[in-house]
Design a protein around this motif. Structure first.
Motif, mmCIF file in Angstrom:
data_model
loop_
_atom_site.group_PDB
_atom_site.id
_atom_site.type_symbol
_atom_site.label_atom_id
_atom_site.label_comp_id
_atom_site.label_asym_id
_atom_site.label_seq_id
_atom_site.Cartn_x
_atom_site.Cartn_y
_atom_site.Cartn_z
ATOM 1 N N HIS A 121 -27.822 -97.850 -9.783
ATOM 2 C CA HIS A 121 -26.739 -97.676 -10.677
ATOM 3 C C HIS A 121 -26.251 -99.025 -11.249
ATOM 4 O O HIS A 121 -24.968 -99.456 -10.618
ATOM 5 N N PHE A 122 -26.968 -100.090 -11.696
ATOM 6 C CA PHE A 122 -26.428 -101.482 -11.793
ATOM 7 C C PHE A 122 -27.294 -101.943 -13.149
ATOM 8 O O PHE A 122 -27.213 -103.153 -13.379
ATOM 9 N N ARG A 123 -27.866 -100.970 -13.980
ATOM 10 C CA ARG A 123 -28.536 -101.342 -15.208
ATOM 11 C C ARG A 123 -27.416 -101.746 -16.276
ATOM 12 O O ARG A 123 -26.346 -101.242 -16.117
ATOM 13 N N PHE A 124 -27.998 -102.451 -17.359
ATOM 14 C CA PHE A 124 -27.098 -102.623 -18.465
ATOM 15 C C PHE A 124 -26.963 -101.126 -19.448
ATOM 16 O O PHE A 124 -27.901 -100.190 -19.537
ATOM 17 N N THR A 125 -25.870 -101.228 -19.532
ATOM 18 C CA THR A 125 -25.395 -100.058 -20.185
ATOM 19 C C THR A 125 -24.644 -100.246 -21.545
ATOM 20 O O THR A 125 -24.262 -101.232 -22.070
ATOM 21 N N ASP A 126 -24.589 -99.035 -22.280
ATOM 22 C CA ASP A 126 -23.516 -99.072 -23.521
ATOM 23 C C ASP A 126 -22.055 -99.637 -23.381
ATOM 24 O O ASP A 126 -21.529 -100.278 -24.158
ATOM 25 N N VAL A 127 -21.557 -99.569 -22.129
ATOM 26 C CA VAL A 127 -20.250 -100.169 -21.967
ATOM 27 C C VAL A 127 -20.367 -101.583 -21.860
ATOM 28 O O VAL A 127 -19.594 -102.222 -22.629
ATOM 29 N N HIS A 128 -21.398 -102.183 -21.082
ATOM 30 C CA HIS A 128 -21.732 -103.697 -21.126
ATOM 31 C C HIS A 128 -21.925 -104.182 -22.565
ATOM 32 O O HIS A 128 -21.113 -105.321 -22.628
ATOM 33 N N ARG A 129 -22.550 -103.360 -23.194
ATOM 34 C CA ARG A 129 -22.969 -104.022 -24.700
ATOM 35 C C ARG A 129 -21.624 -104.003 -25.401
ATOM 36 O O ARG A 129 -21.439 -105.030 -26.084
ATOM 37 N N LYS A 130 -20.983 -102.798 -25.398
ATOM 38 C CA LYS A 130 -19.566 -103.158 -26.145
ATOM 39 C C LYS A 130 -18.658 -103.862 -25.721
ATOM 40 O O LYS A 130 -18.000 -104.397 -26.565
ATOM 41 N N ILE A 131 -18.507 -104.301 -24.357
ATOM 42 C CA ILE A 131 -17.516 -105.109 -23.873
ATOM 43 C C ILE A 131 -18.014 -106.650 -24.776
ATOM 44 O O ILE A 131 -17.106 -107.211 -25.066
ATOM 45 N N ILE A 132 -19.293 -106.702 -24.645
ATOM 46 C CA ILE A 132 -19.840 -108.173 -25.115
ATOM 47 C C ILE A 132 -19.482 -108.091 -26.578
ATOM 48 O O ILE A 132 -18.944 -109.316 -27.076
ATOM 49 N N GLU A 133 -19.847 -107.260 -27.222
ATOM 50 C CA GLU A 133 -19.682 -107.112 -28.911
ATOM 51 C C GLU A 133 -18.242 -107.313 -29.146
ATOM 52 O O GLU A 133 -17.834 -108.214 -30.142
ATOM 53 N N THR A 134 -17.451 -106.524 -28.262
ATOM 54 C CA THR A 134 -15.890 -106.620 -28.483
ATOM 55 C C THR A 134 -15.439 -108.090 -28.483
ATOM 56 O O THR A 134 -14.619 -108.694 -29.391
#
Length: 210
Positions: A20-33
C-alpha cells in the motif's frame, strides 16, 4: 524536536508488506493542483507527511521542495534525494525554516494530530503573504461509509486517527484560522464526485490561500 515513537514505523512496515504505497490518483491530483496554483514561478513548497514520497518527488521537478516525515521506515521507499526531508513529529508544530513557504501541503495527516487547530495556525505563520495551503483529508462522510454505519458496521478507517472531521468542519477550522478557501476538488473523475465531493469522494482536497 519532540520524541517520536515507533508506532509509525510499524505502520509503514505493514503498508510495505501489503504493497500500500503505490502512486495513486490522490497523489496525481495533489501534484496537478499544486502546479495549477503555483504555475511556473520559482516557489518553495513544504510537504508535511511525505509518506511514500510521490508528491514530493513530483513537485521537486518544478519547485524547491522540503519535506517532513515521522517514520524512518518510509525512507526505504525513496528513490530520490532525501536531504531536504526532516524526521519530525508534527504534534510539536513545524520545525524552524529560514524562509517562509509559498505553499504547504498536509495530505492525510491532520486527523493524526492532537491539536489540529494549533497545527493550522503554525502553517499560516510559516506561509508567505498570499501563500497557499493544500489540505487533504479522508472523507468520513463518503457514501460507502454512511451505508456501513447504517448497517451497524464501522467503516475501514485507521485506528491511528486521533480526531475525526467532516469536510465542512475541516473547512470551517481552516477559515477560522484566517484562510480563504479557493477550491475543493477530488481525485475522482465521476460527475457525481465533482458535483458533490463531500458525499461521493473518498478523499477531499481543499485549497486555501492566506
Amino acid at each position: 524536536m519532540t520524541d517520536i515513537g515507533s508506532d509509525y514505523d510499524s505502520y509503514w512496515e505493514d503498508r510495505v508488506r501489503k504493497g500500500h504505497f503505490r502512486f495513486t490518483d490522490v497523489h496525481r491530483k495533489i501534484i496537478e493542483t499544486a502546479v495549477d496554483v503555483l504555475g511556473t514561478k520559482k516557489a518553495r513548497v513544504l510537504d508535511c507527511g511525505v509518506g511514500p514520497g510521490h508528491v514530493m518527488k513530483g513537485l521537486a521537478e518544478h519547485y524547491d521542495v522540503y519535506g517532513i516525515e515521522i517514520s524512518k521506515k518510509a525512507f526505504e521507499l525513496y528513490d530520490f534525494d532525501t536531504e531536504k526531508i526532516q524526521i519530525w513529529d508534527l504534534n510539536g508544530g513545524l520545525p524552524p525554516y529560514p524562509e517562509k513557504m509559498d505553499m504547504i501541503i498536509a495530505s492525510r495527516i491532520v486527523h493524526h494530530l492532537k491539536d489540529p487547530e494549533g497545527f493550522i495556525g503554525q502553517i499560516r505563520e510559516n506561509l508567505k503573504d498570499t501563500g497557499w495551503f493544500i489540505g487533504v483529508i479522508p472523507n468520513i462522510c463518503y457514501y460507502h461509509h454512511r451505508l456501513k454505519f447504517l448497517l451497524g458496521t464501522f467503516p475501514p478507517i485507521s485506528g491511528a486517527h486521533v480526531n475525526f472531521q467532516t469536510g465542512p468542519d475541516f473547512r470551517k477550522m481552516v477559515e477560522y484560522a484566517g484562510f480563504r478557501m479557493h477550491r475543493l476538488t477530488t481525485p475522482k473523475d465521476t460527475v457525481r464526485a465533482k458535483i458533490w465531493p463531500t458525499v461521493f469522494s473518498q478523499d477531499l482536497i481543499y485549497v486555501f490561500q492566506k
